[in-house]
Enzyme design. Structure first.
Site, PDB file in Angstrom:
ATOM      1  N   GLU A   1     -37.472  37.606 -36.657  1.00 22.23           N
ATOM      2  CA  GLU A   1     -38.888  37.966 -36.793  1.00 22.23           C
ATOM      3  C   GLU A   1     -39.513  37.798 -35.409  1.00 22.23           C
ATOM      4  OE1 GLU A   1     -41.098  36.383 -40.232  1.00 22.23           O
ATOM      5  OE2 GLU A   1     -42.790  35.940 -38.908  1.00 22.23           O
TER       6      GLU A   1
ATOM      7  N   ARG B   1     -51.564  30.950 -51.495  1.00 24.18           N
ATOM      8  CA  ARG B   1     -52.350  31.576 -50.419  1.00 24.18           C
ATOM      9  C   ARG B   1     -53.268  32.651 -50.986  1.00 24.18           C
ATOM     10  NH1 ARG B   1     -49.510  34.418 -45.219  1.00 24.18           N
ATOM     11  NH2 ARG B   1     -48.210  35.354 -46.843  1.00 24.18           N
TER      12      ARG B   1
ATOM     13  N   TYR C   1     -47.329  44.898 -51.147  1.00 23.60           N
ATOM     14  CA  TYR C   1     -45.908  44.806 -51.513  1.00 23.60           C
ATOM     15  C   TYR C   1     -45.781  44.768 -53.043  1.00 23.60           C
ATOM     16  CZ  TYR C   1     -44.113  43.395 -46.805  1.00 23.60           C
ATOM     17  OH  TYR C   1     -43.746  43.334 -45.494  1.00 23.60           O
TER      18      TYR C   1
ATOM     19  N   TYR D   1     -41.105  30.548 -50.566  1.00 19.10           N
ATOM     20  CA  TYR D   1     -42.009  31.508 -49.929  1.00 19.10           C
ATOM     21  C   TYR D   1     -42.897  32.196 -50.978  1.00 19.10           C
ATOM     22  CZ  TYR D   1     -43.656  35.615 -47.340  1.00 19.10           C
ATOM     23  OH  TYR D   1     -44.437  36.587 -46.769  1.00 19.10           O
TER      24      TYR D   1
HETATM   25  C1  3EB Z   1     -42.864  40.910 -43.488  1.00 18.99           C
HETATM   26  O1  3EB Z   1     -43.298  41.818 -42.796  1.00 18.99           O
HETATM   27  C2  3EB Z   1     -42.027  39.887 -42.787  1.00 18.99           C
HETATM   28  O2  3EB Z   1     -46.212  35.900 -45.185  1.00 18.99           O
HETATM   29  O3  3EB Z   1     -47.584  35.454 -43.557  1.00 18.99           O
HETATM   30  C3  3EB Z   1     -44.184  38.325 -41.350  1.00 18.99           C
HETATM   31  C4  3EB Z   1     -45.430  37.828 -40.948  1.00 18.99           C
HETATM   32  C5  3EB Z   1     -43.730  38.040 -42.614  1.00 18.99           C
HETATM   33  C6  3EB Z   1     -46.199  37.050 -41.808  1.00 18.99           C
HETATM   34  C7  3EB Z   1     -46.558  35.986 -44.003  1.00 18.99           C
HETATM   35  C8  3EB Z   1     -44.501  37.271 -43.475  1.00 18.99           C
HETATM   36  C9  3EB Z   1     -45.739  36.785 -43.076  1.00 18.99           C
HETATM   37  O4  3EB Z   1     -43.082  40.838 -44.706  1.00 18.99           O
HETATM   38  C10 3EB Z   1     -42.398  38.509 -43.075  1.00 18.99           C
END
Ligand code: 3EB
Length: 358
Positions: A345, A171, A225, A164
């Protein structure tokens, strides 16, 4: 010659989505639908059980487990034509484009221009998103509304980095290379799930008209993040909202039990479900605030729920039943989630119609 003002305001067309059982008859009638943008199935055994119905144009997502036996359908009210550019297959109307791209390690070079080894998944993500942006820019659908990412063995590690996180590097590189900067330009609502070890599969919906990105006040924006979640932040927004005249469509990203940037309720799928739904409620409230109208509530949405363990389904369903009308469609699927400690999710979409606001 005078052109009346009204004639210059083009009707943007409407968007419809549904989750249907993939019987031959249902698929046959779909293939003759004029406004068909896309069909997605999450069954890996689709070909073998199916007898006679053509699979052409149906995207198969290779999930590792089962879930509800449904197809996801995207349609519009305008005529649609199909095409292929590079590795992308797409169908588009005047106002919308639905596309998908599937890439494997064999599609990307093992080293970059400096001779450095790049994890293939990182290169696949970068190539997929660059091709998507190039298609959208050239065909006149600048707004990437919604994107779904299926990442092979998402929690697996290679090249010393979780898959990931490799995906996130590729990306983000593509967004920056294509001049799409979070907070300056719209970035899409998204979901990111694990699939079986194999190709990266991405599908998406784009529009000629602009959408509005929405964040969640309870959560750090994903593009902010901190580095503890990987070298590059995930590039997506919490939701996207588009005004199509009488129709107002809301795309809520995959939503998990995260407050700020931290996972909550590790190991407790019921509590994670409640926290995810509280996050969705917060995104709805934020959308209503941005739109300056109470457009949506939890009962207007259709849901897709991804469970790390399909055996958790009864627990999650019981929680949802307390929060959402039984009339709301809920589509359950088994898939790995992008953080090891996340068990569920939930994504959601609404396409409500408002009378007298055309
Ligand atoms: C989060 O909120 C949970 O990397 O495109 C949710 C929706 C999540 C999209 C992405 C990741 C993605 O971080 C994970």
């Amino acid at each position: 010659m005078t052109i009346s003002a009204n004639a210059m305001i083009a009707d943007p067309g409407h968007l419809y989505f549904s989750y249907i059982r993939p019987t031959n008859a249902a698929l046959q009638s779909l293939s003759s639908e004029e406004g068909l943008l896309g069909v997605v199935t999450f069954r890996t055994d689709f070909c073998r059980e199916d007898d006679g119905t053509t699979l052409e144009g149906i995207l198969q997502i290779p999930l590792s487990g089962r879930g509800d036996d449904l197809c996801e359908i995207w349609q519009t009210t305008q005529p649609v034509i199909g095409g292929k550019v590079g590795d992308i297959t797409y169908r588009c109307s005047r106002d919308f484009l639905f596309g998908s791209i599937t890439l494997t390690a064999a599609d990307v070079p093992a080293v970059n221009q400096f001779g450095l080894i790049i994890p293939p998944l990182q290169s696949c993500a970068e190539l997929a998103y660059k091709q998507i942006f190039s298609l959208l820019d050239h065909h006149g659908y600048p707004d990437l509304l919604r994107i779904w990412n299926f990442i092979p063995d998402i929690n697996g590690v290679s090249h010393y980095l979780e898959h990931y996180r490799q995906f996130n590097i590729g990306r983000q590189n593509a967004f920056l290379a294509c001049g799409r900067f979070p907070e300056k330009q719209n970035i899409p609502a998204a979901s990111a799930l694990g699939s079986i070890d194999g190709p990266l599969v991405v599908y998406f919906l784009a529009a000629r008209h602009k959408s509005v990105a929405v964040e969640n006040p309870r959560q750090t924006s994903a593009y902010h993040y901190p580095r503890e979640y990987g070298p590059s932040s995930p590039t997506f927004s919490r939701a996207g909202w588009i005004d199509l005249g009488q129709q107002k469509v809301l795309f809520i990203s995959g939503t998990a039990s995260i407050i700020g940037h931290q996972t909550r309720h590790g190991g407790d799928v019921a509590a994670q479900t409640r926290e995810s739904m509280a996050n969705i409620a917060a995104v709805i409230a934020e959308t209503n605030r941005v739109a300056a109208t109470s457009l949506y509530d939890l009962n207007d949405l259709s849901y897709k729920v991804y469970l790390r363990h399909i055996t958790d389904l009864p627990i999650v369903r019981a929680e949802l039943d307390l929060l959402v009308t039984p009339a709301a469609p809920v589509f359950y699927l088994q898939a790995d989630i992008c953080r090891q400690d996340l068990l569920v999710e939930i994504e959601a979409t609404a396409g409500i119609f408002i009378d007298g606001m055309a």
